[in-house]
Design an enzyme around this catalytic site. Sequence first.
Site, PDB file in Angstrom:
ATOM      1  CG  ASP A 103      -2.016   1.010   1.209  1.00 31.30           C
ATOM      2  OD1 ASP A 103      -2.995   0.884   0.454  1.00 31.30           O
ATOM      3  OD2 ASP A 103      -1.855   1.981   1.973  1.00 31.30           O
ATOM      4  CE1 TYR A 209      -5.095   6.996   0.244  1.00 31.64           C
ATOM      5  CE2 TYR A 209      -4.917   7.227   2.625  1.00 31.64           C
ATOM      6  CZ  TYR A 209      -5.073   6.433   1.508  1.00 31.64           C
ATOM      7  OH  TYR A 209      -5.219   5.074   1.648  1.00 31.64           O
ATOM      8  CG  HIS A 275      -5.499  -3.318  -0.218  1.00 25.83           C
ATOM      9  ND1 HIS A 275      -4.775  -2.870  -1.299  1.00 25.83           N
ATOM     10  CD2 HIS A 275      -5.081  -2.588   0.853  1.00 25.83           C
ATOM     11  CE1 HIS A 275      -3.950  -1.913  -0.901  1.00 25.83           C
ATOM     12  NE2 HIS A 275      -4.119  -1.714   0.397  1.00 25.83           N
TER      13      HIS A 275
END
Length: 294
Positions: A103, A209, A275
Site C-alpha cells: 500500500d 493522501y 488488498h
Amino acid sequence: MAGFELQRIALPTGVDLDVATAGDPAAPAIVLLHGFPESHRTWRHQIPALATRFFVIAPDQRGFARSSKPEGVEHYTTDKPVADLLALATHFGKDRFTLVGHDWGGAVAWMAALQHPNRIERLIIVNAPHPFVFQKSLFDDMDQRKASQYIRFFRDTSIDQGLTGAGLEKFFGSTFAKHLTRAVAGEDKAAYLDEWSQPGAMSAMLNWYRASAVQVPAMDETPNRPAFLDAPFPPITQPTLVIWGTQDKALLPVQLDGLDAVVPDLSVRKIDAGHFVTWEAPEEVSAAMLDWLD
C-alpha cells in the site's frame, strides 16, 4: 504472535519511530514498510518467516500508531518517509538492503528504488501500484478512477473531527471493512482501534493522501493530461517481485498491465485474496517472498 522486538528509534529526519526487529543483526537486511491504515503488524506473519534468513526491520512509519506525527501536510510528501527509510537502514549499519512495501509503504518503496538504486538491492511490492501505471490508469481506465474516488474523500480535512471515539468504530465498519475478504475481530480489531485512537493519528495517516501529487479526477471531470504520461519513464533497475491479491477492490488488476515496461526484471505472483493479502493469505505471501529471494 510476537517473534520480534519493538524499540523506539530517533532519526536525524526529526521523527521517532517504533520499529520491530527480528533475526540476526549481522544477516542481510530486509525492510518492511506498511501502508494505510496499519502498522508493523501488517507483517506479523511474515516477520518470523523472514527472520530465519534476514535481519528484519519493520517500522511504524511517521504518522502511524505511536510513531511521531508532525503537524502539517508538508511532512508527509513521499520524500519524507523515503528519508526516514534510508536513515533507519543507516542506523542499523545497512548500506544495501531488500525493500518490501505494501500500500503506501509500496509507494515509498517504488520511489526509494527509483531515486536510490545504490541502497536498494531488491524490491518486493505487495498490492501497491507503480506511480506511472497508477496515474495513467486514473486517466485512462474509468473503473480504476471510480475505485479511487475514496482518495478524494480522504483529502477532505473536514472529516478528521469525526474520526474519534464512536467515529473510529464507524470508520472500521464502513470504510476499512469493505476492503477485507475476511472478518477482523478480537485482538486484531482492538489493535487497529488502539493505533487509530492515538492523538493525531487519523489526521496524520490521512495526510499521506493529502500530500500526494497523484491526480484523482472526479468521475465527470476531463482534466488536462499530465505530460509525463506520454513520455519515457525511468525504469526500476532492481529485480522486483510483485505480489498481488487479485480481489483488491481499491487497486484493480489494471495496475499490472504494462508494468513490465517500467520494471524490466519483473516477477508477478497473484494470490486469491484482497488488498490486505499479507494477513488474509499469510502463508502464501511468506512462501512467495522466500521462494523468490532464493
